[in-house]
Design a protein around this motif. Structure first.
Motif, PDB file in Angstrom:
ATOM      1  N   HIS A  42     -95.872 -15.458   5.612  1.00 39.57           N
ATOM      2  CA  HIS A  42     -97.226 -14.917   5.695  1.00 39.57           C
ATOM      3  C   HIS A  42     -97.334 -13.425   5.372  1.00 39.57           C
ATOM      4  O   HIS A  42     -98.436 -12.924   5.158  1.00 39.57           O
ATOM      5  CB  HIS A  42     -97.825 -15.219   7.066  1.00 39.57           C
ATOM      6  N   LEU A  43     -96.221 -12.725   5.334  1.00 40.02           N
ATOM      7  CA  LEU A  43     -96.272 -11.296   5.025  1.00 40.02           C
ATOM      8  C   LEU A  43     -95.736 -10.964   3.636  1.00 40.02           C
ATOM      9  O   LEU A  43     -95.830  -9.824   3.199  1.00 40.02           O
ATOM     10  CB  LEU A  43     -95.502 -10.494   6.080  1.00 40.02           C
ATOM     11  N   THR A  44     -95.154 -11.956   2.957  1.00 37.38           N
ATOM     12  CA  THR A  44     -94.608 -11.727   1.619  1.00 37.38           C
ATOM     13  C   THR A  44     -94.952 -12.895   0.707  1.00 37.38           C
ATOM     14  O   THR A  44     -95.369 -13.953   1.160  1.00 37.38           O
ATOM     15  CB  THR A  44     -93.073 -11.573   1.660  1.00 37.38           C
ATOM     16  N   GLU A  45     -94.724 -12.664  -0.572  1.00 35.86           N
ATOM     17  CA  GLU A  45     -94.912 -13.702  -1.591  1.00 35.86           C
ATOM     18  C   GLU A  45     -93.534 -14.111  -2.120  1.00 35.86           C
ATOM     19  O   GLU A  45     -92.590 -13.318  -2.070  1.00 35.86           O
ATOM     20  CB  GLU A  45     -95.755 -13.166  -2.753  1.00 35.86           C
ATOM     21  N   PRO A  46     -93.401 -15.342  -2.661  1.00 44.89           N
ATOM     22  CA  PRO A  46     -92.131 -15.736  -3.257  1.00 44.89           C
ATOM     23  C   PRO A  46     -91.667 -14.707  -4.295  1.00 44.89           C
ATOM     24  O   PRO A  46     -92.467 -14.166  -5.057  1.00 44.89           O
ATOM     25  CB  PRO A  46     -92.456 -17.081  -3.923  1.00 44.89           C
ATOM     26  N   GLY A  47     -90.373 -14.414  -4.251  1.00 41.75           N
ATOM     27  CA  GLY A  47     -89.778 -13.449  -5.161  1.00 41.75           C
ATOM     28  C   GLY A  47     -89.785 -12.022  -4.644  1.00 41.75           C
ATOM     29  O   GLY A  47     -89.074 -11.172  -5.181  1.00 41.75           O
ATOM     30  N   GLU A  48     -90.572 -11.731  -3.618  1.00 39.84           N
ATOM     31  CA  GLU A  48     -90.604 -10.372  -3.068  1.00 39.84           C
ATOM     32  C   GLU A  48     -89.368 -10.122  -2.219  1.00 39.84           C
ATOM     33  O   GLU A  48     -88.679 -11.051  -1.789  1.00 39.84           O
ATOM     34  CB  GLU A  48     -91.873 -10.137  -2.254  1.00 39.84           C
ATOM     35  N   LEU A  49     -89.110  -8.850  -1.978  1.00 42.29           N
ATOM     36  CA  LEU A  49     -87.923  -8.427  -1.241  1.00 42.29           C
ATOM     37  C   LEU A  49     -88.234  -8.207   0.237  1.00 42.29           C
ATOM     38  O   LEU A  49     -89.199  -7.527   0.581  1.00 42.29           O
ATOM     39  CB  LEU A  49     -87.378  -7.125  -1.833  1.00 42.29           C
ATOM     40  N   VAL A  50     -87.381  -8.762   1.097  1.00 45.85           N
ATOM     41  CA  VAL A  50     -87.414  -8.526   2.536  1.00 45.85           C
ATOM     42  C   VAL A  50     -86.166  -7.729   2.885  1.00 45.85           C
ATOM     43  O   VAL A  50     -85.059  -8.120   2.511  1.00 45.85           O
ATOM     44  CB  VAL A  50     -87.430  -9.856   3.329  1.00 45.85           C
ATOM     45  N   VAL A  51     -86.345  -6.612   3.589  1.00 41.34           N
ATOM     46  CA  VAL A  51     -85.222  -5.779   4.008  1.00 41.34           C
ATOM     47  C   VAL A  51     -85.131  -5.848   5.528  1.00 41.34           C
ATOM     48  O   VAL A  51     -86.116  -5.641   6.224  1.00 41.34           O
ATOM     49  CB  VAL A  51     -85.402  -4.317   3.545  1.00 41.34           C
ATOM     50  N   ASP A  52     -83.945  -6.151   6.030  1.00 37.00           N
ATOM     51  CA  ASP A  52     -83.706  -6.295   7.464  1.00 37.00           C
ATOM     52  C   ASP A  52     -82.685  -5.248   7.897  1.00 37.00           C
ATOM     53  O   ASP A  52     -81.511  -5.343   7.561  1.00 37.00           O
ATOM     54  CB  ASP A  52     -83.190  -7.705   7.748  1.00 37.00           C
ATOM     55  N   PHE A  53     -83.143  -4.241   8.642  1.00 39.22           N
ATOM     56  CA  PHE A  53     -82.263  -3.157   9.077  1.00 39.22           C
ATOM     57  C   PHE A  53     -81.339  -3.566  10.223  1.00 39.22           C
ATOM     58  O   PHE A  53     -80.353  -2.899  10.493  1.00 39.22           O
ATOM     59  CB  PHE A  53     -83.092  -1.946   9.514  1.00 39.22           C
ATOM     60  N   PHE A  54     -81.691  -4.643  10.932  1.00 34.91           N
ATOM     61  CA  PHE A  54     -80.914  -5.092  12.079  1.00 34.91           C
ATOM     62  C   PHE A  54     -80.543  -6.556  11.861  1.00 34.91           C
ATOM     63  O   PHE A  54     -81.069  -7.450  12.524  1.00 34.91           O
ATOM     64  CB  PHE A  54     -81.720  -4.926  13.375  1.00 34.91           C
ATOM     65  N   GLY A  55     -79.619  -6.811  10.958  1.00 40.13           N
ATOM     66  CA  GLY A  55     -79.295  -8.167  10.527  1.00 40.13           C
ATOM     67  C   GLY A  55     -78.942  -9.144  11.629  1.00 40.13           C
ATOM     68  O   GLY A  55     -79.380 -10.280  11.620  1.00 40.13           O
ATOM     69  N   GLY A  56     -78.135  -8.708  12.598  1.00 43.37           N
ATOM     70  CA  GLY A  56     -77.748  -9.607  13.694  1.00 43.37           C
ATOM     71  C   GLY A  56     -77.108 -10.868  13.168  1.00 43.37           C
ATOM     72  O   GLY A  56     -76.055 -10.832  12.534  1.00 43.37           O
ATOM     73  N   SER A  57     -77.750 -12.002  13.390  1.00 42.04           N
ATOM     74  CA  SER A  57     -77.220 -13.278  12.903  1.00 42.04           C
ATOM     75  C   SER A  57     -77.802 -13.639  11.540  1.00 42.04           C
ATOM     76  O   SER A  57     -77.561 -14.725  11.030  1.00 42.04           O
ATOM     77  CB  SER A  57     -77.527 -14.389  13.906  1.00 42.04           C
ATOM     78  N   PHE A  58     -78.590 -12.745  10.968  1.00 41.90           N
ATOM     79  CA  PHE A  58     -79.162 -12.893   9.629  1.00 41.90           C
ATOM     80  C   PHE A  58     -80.073 -14.109   9.498  1.00 41.90           C
ATOM     81  O   PHE A  58     -80.122 -14.768   8.479  1.00 41.90           O
ATOM     82  CB  PHE A  58     -78.063 -12.861   8.565  1.00 41.90           C
ATOM     83  N   CYS A  91     -85.570 -16.246   4.266  1.00 44.24           N
ATOM     84  CA  CYS A  91     -85.845 -15.818   2.890  1.00 44.24           C
ATOM     85  C   CYS A  91     -85.295 -16.822   1.890  1.00 44.24           C
ATOM     86  O   CYS A  91     -85.951 -17.152   0.892  1.00 44.24           O
ATOM     87  CB  CYS A  91     -85.255 -14.429   2.639  1.00 44.24           C
ATOM     88  N   ARG A  92     -84.116 -17.300   2.141  1.00 38.95           N
ATOM     89  CA  ARG A  92     -83.501 -18.296   1.243  1.00 38.95           C
ATOM     90  C   ARG A  92     -84.348 -19.563   1.194  1.00 38.95           C
ATOM     91  O   ARG A  92     -84.561 -20.150   0.136  1.00 38.95           O
ATOM     92  CB  ARG A  92     -82.087 -18.591   1.730  1.00 38.95           C
ATOM     93  N   GLN A  93     -84.862 -19.979   2.355  1.00 35.42           N
ATOM     94  CA  GLN A  93     -85.666 -21.202   2.442  1.00 35.42           C
ATOM     95  C   GLN A  93     -87.032 -21.052   1.778  1.00 35.42           C
ATOM     96  O   GLN A  93     -87.650 -22.049   1.416  1.00 35.42           O
ATOM     97  CB  GLN A  93     -85.859 -21.597   3.905  1.00 35.42           C
TER      98      GLN A  93
END
Length: 169
Positions: A112-128, A134-136
């Motif tokens: 709901h906050l991004t479109e397919p192909g856009e980049l998501v950046v996670d500063f606190f990956g944890g268990s990723f 994003c892959r799904q």
């Protein structure tokens, strides 16, 4: 780290780009202040976790929800997102990391906050979990964590998901 995250987001987000963060409630005022210096506040989404609620030790409060703060760089269109998301405790997973986030929550936010192909950046990956979401959903992902073990777990999780989503690193 919050002033650094705000500065990084202000530098790398395109105009209209969105930053969504899930700060610990005891630090909420500090996070709001830090992000507000560089970005525009848009909304708060409440993630309701149901019972039993974890105890915030410093305040002796049973905490049943988490905030997701949404900020933007410049003007962004309508968010098209619910501001209350409820999940039962039975949906929680702690298989990969003690701070692991619910995969369904992360997927909802990514969709709901991004479109397919856009980049998501996670500063606190944890268990990723965000990398899996994003892959799904065919989003690109860049994640970070200071714990090499977490990074290795994240790579394994993404490989297990398979599929044809964009690259993750």
């Amino acid at each position: 780290l919050w002033p650094d995250i705000a500065a990084c987001a202000a530098d790398v987000l395109m105009d209209g780009g969105v930053l969504a963060v899930q700060p610990p409630l005891p630090y909420l005022p500090d996070v709001v202040a830090a992000l507000g210096h560089r970005l525009q506040y848009r909304w708060t989404v409440a993630l309701f976790r149901g019972d039993p609620c974890p105890l915030v030790m410093s305040e002796q409060i049973m905490n049943g929800w988490l905030p997701v703060l949404i900020y933007s760089k410049g003007v962004v269109g309508p968010l098209h997102i619910r501001d209350f998301i409820g999940y039962s405790r039975s949906a929680w997973e702690k298989k990969y990391h003690p701070w692991e986030q619910n995969a369904a929550e992360l997927r909802y936010l990514v969709e709901h906050l991004t479109e397919p192909g856009e980049l998501v950046v996670d500063f606190f990956g944890g268990s990723f979990g965000a990398a899996v979401a994003c892959r799904q959903t065919c989003r690109c992902y860049q994640g970070f964590d200071t714990d090499e073990g977490c990074v290795n777990i994240g790579r394994k999780r993404v490989a297990e998901v398979g599929g044809s989503g964009p690259s993750t690193s």
